[in-house]
Write a protein that holds these residues in place. Structure first.
Motif, PDB file in Angstrom:
ATOM      1  N   ALA A  35      -2.492   4.295  -3.199  1.00  0.00           N
ATOM      2  CA  ALA A  35      -2.473   3.336  -4.297  1.00  0.00           C
ATOM      3  C   ALA A  35      -2.024   1.979  -3.767  1.00  0.00           C
ATOM      4  CB  ALA A  35      -1.529   3.797  -5.401  1.00  0.00           C
ATOM      5  N   THR A  36      -2.608   0.938  -4.324  1.00  0.00           N
ATOM      6  CA  THR A  36      -2.275  -0.424  -3.943  1.00  0.00           C
ATOM      7  C   THR A  36      -1.589  -1.101  -5.118  1.00  0.00           C
ATOM      8  OG1 THR A  36      -4.211  -0.540  -2.518  1.00  0.00           O
ATOM      9  CG2 THR A  36      -3.229  -2.630  -3.150  1.00  0.00           C
TER      10      THR A  36
ATOM     11  N   LEU B 163      -3.137   5.246 -10.740  1.00  0.00           N
ATOM     12  CA  LEU B 163      -2.898   4.762  -9.385  1.00  0.00           C
ATOM     13  C   LEU B 163      -4.216   4.269  -8.817  1.00  0.00           C
ATOM     14  CD1 LEU B 163      -0.653   7.688  -8.084  1.00  0.00           C
ATOM     15  CD2 LEU B 163       0.021   5.658  -9.372  1.00  0.00           C
ATOM     16  N   HIS B 164      -4.295   2.999  -8.474  1.00  0.00           N
ATOM     17  CA  HIS B 164      -5.543   2.385  -8.036  1.00  0.00           C
ATOM     18  C   HIS B 164      -5.567   2.201  -6.524  1.00  0.00           C
ATOM     19  CE1 HIS B 164      -6.859   1.538 -12.114  1.00  0.00           C
ATOM     20  NE2 HIS B 164      -5.582   1.286 -12.373  1.00  0.00           N
TER      21      HIS B 164
ATOM     22  N   ASN C  36       0.853  -1.179   0.000  1.00  0.00           N
ATOM     23  CA  ASN C  36       0.000   0.000   0.000  1.00  0.00           C
ATOM     24  C   ASN C  36       0.894   1.235   0.000  1.00  0.00           C
ATOM     25  OD1 ASN C  36      -2.622  -1.262   0.156  1.00  0.00           O
ATOM     26  ND2 ASN C  36      -2.019  -1.909   2.188  1.00  0.00           N
ATOM     27  N   HIS C  37       0.675   2.093  -0.986  1.00  0.00           N
ATOM     28  CA  HIS C  37       1.502   3.280  -1.180  1.00  0.00           C
ATOM     29  C   HIS C  37       0.681   4.538  -0.937  1.00  0.00           C
ATOM     30  CE1 HIS C  37       4.722   1.140  -3.540  1.00  0.00           C
ATOM     31  NE2 HIS C  37       3.750   0.261  -3.573  1.00  0.00           N
TER      32      HIS C  37
ATOM     33  N   HIS D 240      -6.845   7.021  -9.598  1.00  0.00           N
ATOM     34  CA  HIS D 240      -6.309   8.352  -9.835  1.00  0.00           C
ATOM     35  C   HIS D 240      -5.499   8.292 -11.123  1.00  0.00           C
ATOM     36  CE1 HIS D 240      -7.241   9.286  -5.641  1.00  0.00           C
ATOM     37  NE2 HIS D 240      -6.614   8.170  -5.316  1.00  0.00           N
ATOM     38  N   THR D 241      -5.714   9.235 -12.029  1.00  0.00           N
ATOM     39  CA  THR D 241      -4.917   9.319 -13.242  1.00  0.00           C
ATOM     40  C   THR D 241      -4.044  10.560 -13.147  1.00  0.00           C
ATOM     41  OG1 THR D 241      -6.643   8.248 -14.549  1.00  0.00           O
ATOM     42  CG2 THR D 241      -4.977   9.499 -15.753  1.00  0.00           C
TER      43      THR D 241
END
Length: 91
Positions: free
Chosen positions: A28-29, A61-62, A10-11, A70-71
């Motif tokens: 993001a994961t 980023l999911h 997890n980020h 997120h794009t």
């Protein structure tokens, strides 16, 4: 998101821009089962810092916990730094 996924990380990514603007933080994961560009973003930015060349500009980023995507569309010449905080799993 459970920690049962193989290689789950997890980020929380924050992008700093010229002039002092900040984008994020974005959660993001990443895992072998979840498609997310969080690792590629950091690898590409590191390569840009070394070579001055950028070939990719769009990153997804999911966030699996909140079911968000997120794009980010970035030109690395405008980026001064990327902070990636990674949640480490227990033993």
């Amino acid at each position: 998101m459970t920690t049962k996924n193989k290689g789950l990380t997890n980020h929380e990514v924050t992008v700093c821009l010229k002039g002092g603007a900040v984008l994020g933080p974005f959660k993001a994961t990443w895992s072998t089962e979840v498609v997310s560009d969080v690792r590629e973003l950091l690898k590409d930015y590191d390569a840009f810092l070394q070579t001055g060349k950028q070939t990719r500009f769009k990153y997804h980023l999911h966030d699996s916990e909140k079911r968000l995507s997120h794009t980010l569309v970035l030109h690395f010449t405008n980026v001064t730094g990327i902070y990636d905080c990674v949640e480490l799993s227990e033993g």
